[in-house]
Design a protein around this motif. Structure first.
Motif, PDB file in Angstrom:
ATOM      1  N   ALA A  62       0.864  -1.184   0.000  1.00  0.00           N
ATOM      2  CA  ALA A  62       0.000   0.000   0.000  1.00  0.00           C
ATOM      3  C   ALA A  62       0.898   1.230   0.000  1.00  0.00           C
ATOM      4  N   LEU A  63       0.432   2.291  -0.653  1.00  0.00           N
ATOM      5  CA  LEU A  63       1.274   3.474  -0.797  1.00  0.00           C
ATOM      6  C   LEU A  63       0.455   4.753  -0.616  1.00  0.00           C
ATOM      7  N   LEU A  64       0.970   5.626   0.242  1.00  0.00           N
ATOM      8  CA  LEU A  64       0.345   6.930   0.476  1.00  0.00           C
ATOM      9  C   LEU A  64       1.140   7.996  -0.267  1.00  0.00           C
ATOM     10  N   ALA A  65       0.477   8.707  -1.177  1.00  0.00           N
ATOM     11  CA  ALA A  65       1.106   9.817  -1.911  1.00  0.00           C
ATOM     12  C   ALA A  65       0.884  11.099  -1.120  1.00  0.00           C
ATOM     13  N   LEU A  66       1.968  11.796  -0.794  1.00  0.00           N
ATOM     14  CA  LEU A  66       1.882  12.929   0.126  1.00  0.00           C
ATOM     15  C   LEU A  66       1.055  14.089  -0.411  1.00  0.00           C
ATOM     16  N   ASN A  67       1.045  14.292  -1.748  1.00  0.00           N
ATOM     17  CA  ASN A  67       0.194  15.357  -2.303  1.00  0.00           C
ATOM     18  C   ASN A  67      -0.240  14.990  -3.718  1.00  0.00           C
ATOM     19  N   ASP A  68      -0.958  15.900  -4.356  1.00  0.00           N
ATOM     20  CA  ASP A  68      -1.561  15.604  -5.661  1.00  0.00           C
ATOM     21  C   ASP A  68      -0.539  15.370  -6.759  1.00  0.00           C
TER      22      ASP A  68
END
Length: 334
Positions: free
Chosen positions: A243-249
């Motif tokens: 799973a991966l969280l992208a810090l911004n758009d």
């Protein structure tokens, strides 16, 4: 042709100059309906337009503010600008937009330019490189509001997201869906970019809160044009995150470009959540899970704070930090 003056309007409408002035400044609560109609008719018939420069000199106001954004390419920045412009338009204020590209020198030039144009106040996404300049503005009670970033050495009204909670919401959503090997991708960490630092801290705290050991190899940073290279390195580890969280758009955009290029399926091969709602979140396939900032509410609040300081300099409260709540948009990418 001779310029039409307020005296011409007054004579044409059969009223005094002060009555026309009150009408033009929308101070006509107690003005008779027929008087307002006569003035309105005179203004239109004569083609009168106020002399903005003369009015600003008389009122000691240009009815203009400046907005200095760090990077106008961010969805959040454009939404905030729109909210500020909408609010200011309702109050008959004009807005000058400046894009600093996170460059302190460019930011400094914009501050000086806005001062030379005698704007009434500034809303800034500060770079952190012009502390003394902002302090000097505060010393002379020049109205300034910060957006998105806290500068510790400056006491100033600041509008910002609860960034740690944004990361908490994302981690909790991953865990709720059964993912435990959670990674995060970020642009370069800079102490003055509050949102990045707080989201990283929130990510670590959320994992610790759920008794999950933080894996340093699952937190990687890189310039936007290098995010895909960094992501490749992360996913080629012996035990890559699922799973991966992208810090911004903008990070999210690069993550999606990578997964498309390498024919990865979301969320089967990799679950993804992005902080910042994007316009294509609902129409992307699969629909994207995001953590949304209330950008329009935040922009409106910043404009309210600034205009209040412009119009009520003697009665403004002490500067505060205003935190806004993030919202989870649960969709199909996680």
């Amino acid at each position: 042709m001779r310029r039409i003056t307020i005296s011409d309007v007054a004579e044409h409408a059969g009223v005094s100059k002060s009555t026309v002035s009150q009408y033009l400044n929308k101070r006509y609560d107690y003005m008779g309906k027929k008087t307002k109609e006569r003035i309105e008719h005179a203004v239109k018939e004569l083609g009168y337009s106020p002399n903005i420069i003369a009015r600003s000199l008389k009122q000691k106001s240009t009815m203009t503010i400046g907005v200095i954004v760090a990077n106008i390419l961010h969805v959040f920045s454009t939404q905030v600008i729109r909210a500020i412009e909408d609010f200011c338009n309702e109050k008959d204020f004009h807005v000058i937009i400046c894009n600093a590209d996170d460059d302190p020198e460019k930011e400094k030039r914009y501050i000086e330019m806005l001062q030379s144009k005698q704007v009434d106040g500034i809303i800034a996404f500060p770079t952190g490189g012009n502390v003394e300049l902002y302090k000097a503005l505060i010393e002379v009670q020049f109205p300034v509001v910060f957006m998105d970033r806290i500068i510790p050495w400056i006491e100033i009204d600041t509008v910002i997201l609860d960034n740690e909670k944004a990361s908490f919401l994302a981690v909790e959503e991953f865990l709720r869906k059964g993912y435990r090997e959670i990674g995060m991708l970020s642009p370069p960490l800079r102490e003055n970019v509050t949102s990045r630092m707080e989201r990283i801290n929130g990510f670590k705290k959320a994992l610790d809160n759920k008794q999950i050991t933080f894996n340093q190899n699952y937190l990687m940073v890189g310039e936007i044009n290098n995010i895909q290279v960094v992501m490749k390195e992360m996913l080629e580890q012996d035990n890559p995150p699922d799973a991966l969280l992208a810090l911004n758009d903008r990070v999210l955009h690069e993550v999606l470009a990578f997964t498309k290029k390498h024919r990865m399926r979301l969320p089967e091969d990799l679950a993804v959540i992005g902080i910042d709602e994007v316009s294509y979140a609902n129409i992307y396939s699969p629909a994207l899970t995001t953590i949304q900032q209330p950008a329009f509410d935040m922009g409106k609040k910043a404009a309210e704070l600034l205009l209040n300081r412009i119009t009520n300099k003697e009665n403004c409260m002490d500067p505060k930090i205003y935190r806004f709540e993030p919202k989870l948009n649960s969709r199909e990418s996680c």
